[in-house]
Scaffold this active site. Structure first.
Site, mmCIF file in Angstrom:
data_model
loop_
_atom_site.group_PDB
_atom_site.id
_atom_site.type_symbol
_atom_site.label_atom_id
_atom_site.label_comp_id
_atom_site.label_asym_id
_atom_site.label_seq_id
_atom_site.Cartn_x
_atom_site.Cartn_y
_atom_site.Cartn_z
ATOM 1 N N GLU A 3 104.493 13.496 -39.658
ATOM 2 C CA GLU A 3 104.221 13.456 -38.222
ATOM 3 C C GLU A 3 103.588 12.111 -37.882
ATOM 4 O O GLU A 3 102.536 11.755 -38.424
ATOM 5 C CB GLU A 3 103.322 14.604 -37.774
ATOM 6 C CG GLU A 3 103.123 14.610 -36.269
ATOM 7 C CD GLU A 3 102.728 15.964 -35.692
ATOM 8 O OE1 GLU A 3 102.298 15.991 -34.526
ATOM 9 O OE2 GLU A 3 102.852 16.984 -36.396
ATOM 10 N N ASP A 58 102.780 7.119 -27.251
ATOM 11 C CA ASP A 58 102.294 6.258 -26.183
ATOM 12 C C ASP A 58 103.501 5.678 -25.453
ATOM 13 O O ASP A 58 104.347 5.031 -26.071
ATOM 14 C CB ASP A 58 101.434 5.134 -26.767
ATOM 15 C CG ASP A 58 100.598 4.427 -25.710
ATOM 16 O OD1 ASP A 58 101.178 4.071 -24.664
ATOM 17 O OD2 ASP A 58 99.395 4.226 -25.921
ATOM 18 N N LYS A 90 104.786 -0.241 -18.827
ATOM 19 C CA LYS A 90 105.150 -1.542 -18.263
ATOM 20 C C LYS A 90 106.285 -2.169 -19.069
ATOM 21 O O LYS A 90 106.273 -2.133 -20.297
ATOM 22 C CB LYS A 90 103.938 -2.465 -18.251
ATOM 23 C CG LYS A 90 102.818 -1.989 -17.326
ATOM 24 C CD LYS A 90 101.645 -2.948 -17.336
ATOM 25 C CE LYS A 90 100.540 -2.451 -16.405
ATOM 26 N NZ LYS A 90 99.358 -3.358 -16.403
ATOM 27 N N ASP A 131 107.887 12.999 -22.162
ATOM 28 C CA ASP A 131 108.012 13.347 -20.754
ATOM 29 C C ASP A 131 108.337 12.118 -19.907
ATOM 30 O O ASP A 131 108.297 12.184 -18.683
ATOM 31 C CB ASP A 131 106.708 13.988 -20.256
ATOM 32 C CG ASP A 131 105.510 13.057 -20.451
ATOM 33 O OD1 ASP A 131 105.362 12.514 -21.560
ATOM 34 O OD2 ASP A 131 104.723 12.875 -19.503
#
Length: 239
Positions: free
Chosen positions: A71, A145, A149, A181
């Protein structure tokens, strides 16, 4: 342990694909978990100082011959612990540079009394360096993460810099799961992961809209749901 924000010992700089390393002050119990449990759960010498020759890990000894899962960024550890409890016949290595998340995971591991996990409190690329070729049966990248941008997109995990060493350590036929997401992260994932030697297994919309059968919703997913962002569950197979 080598700080990924600084140059590697060979002079090549890391480009972080994650954000901060530490958040708010740890609770006393979490300090205890780090002091008492972390060393025993280490997968072995993975940092440059302890293993400058990058000697591969002995996975047969680490997990007594169990299949190995990985993971990449376990957050607070709820998914990793759930998988370890559900699949006692596998060994799971979790990598997470955020020390608060490591402390949370250690508390969950202690409570669940797991014996099939290993924890690396740092960059997954340290692990890629010392995993034997074609040694991992499944890998997870869950709500990474997003680096929203555009100028930061090269910091995302789903770039050749990270996917190529991941592909090297995965067995042919191994499964790679990505949950996010962020729509643009989906776009980049679907562009870059197949180029690294993977096949996307979706045949219809439900294959990326519905979670996996053994899925447990994480705190990051719950935040996305509260904020109205749709979830995507992408499954790939190493060719």
């Amino acid at each position: 342990m080598t700080d990924p924000a600084n140059p590697k010992p060979d002079g090549a700089p890391w480009r972080n694909f994650y954000g901060r390393r530490k958040g708010k002050t740890l609770r006393p119990s979490q300090e205890v978990y780090l002091a008492e449990d972390l060393a025993a759960l280490s997968p072995g010498p993975v940092d440059w100082e302890a293993n400058p020759d990058r000697t591969p890990l002995d996975l047969a000894q680490l997990f007594q011959g169990r299949p190995v899962w990985l993971e990449i960024g376990f957050g607070g550890g709820e998914h990793m612990v759930h998988q370890a409890e559900t699949h006692r016949g596998v060994g799971i290595i979790g990598c997470e540079p955020y020390i608060n998340g490591v402390a949370m995971l250690l508390g969950k591991i202690r409570k669940a009394e797991l014996d099939n996990v290993a924890v690396h409190p740092g960059d997954a690329r340290d692990i890629f360096d010392v995993l034997p070729v074609a040694s991992v049966d499944k890998a997870f990248l869950l709500y990474p993460d997003p680096w929203p941008k555009k100028r930061h997109h090269r910091r995302r995990f789903v770039t050749p810099e990270h996917l190529e060493p991941l592909a090297r350590v995965l067995k042919p036929g191994a499964e790679f799961r990505v949950a996010t997401d962020i729509a643009d992260y989906v776009r980049q994932t679907l562009e870059e992961v197949p180029r690294a030697g993977f096949e996307w297994l979706a045949e219809g919309p439900e294959d990326w809209r519905a979670p996996w059968d053994d899925w447990i919703s994480t705190r990051y997913e719950q935040k996305a749901i509260r904020e109205g962002r749709p979830q995507h569950y992408l499954t790939f197979r190493r060719l």
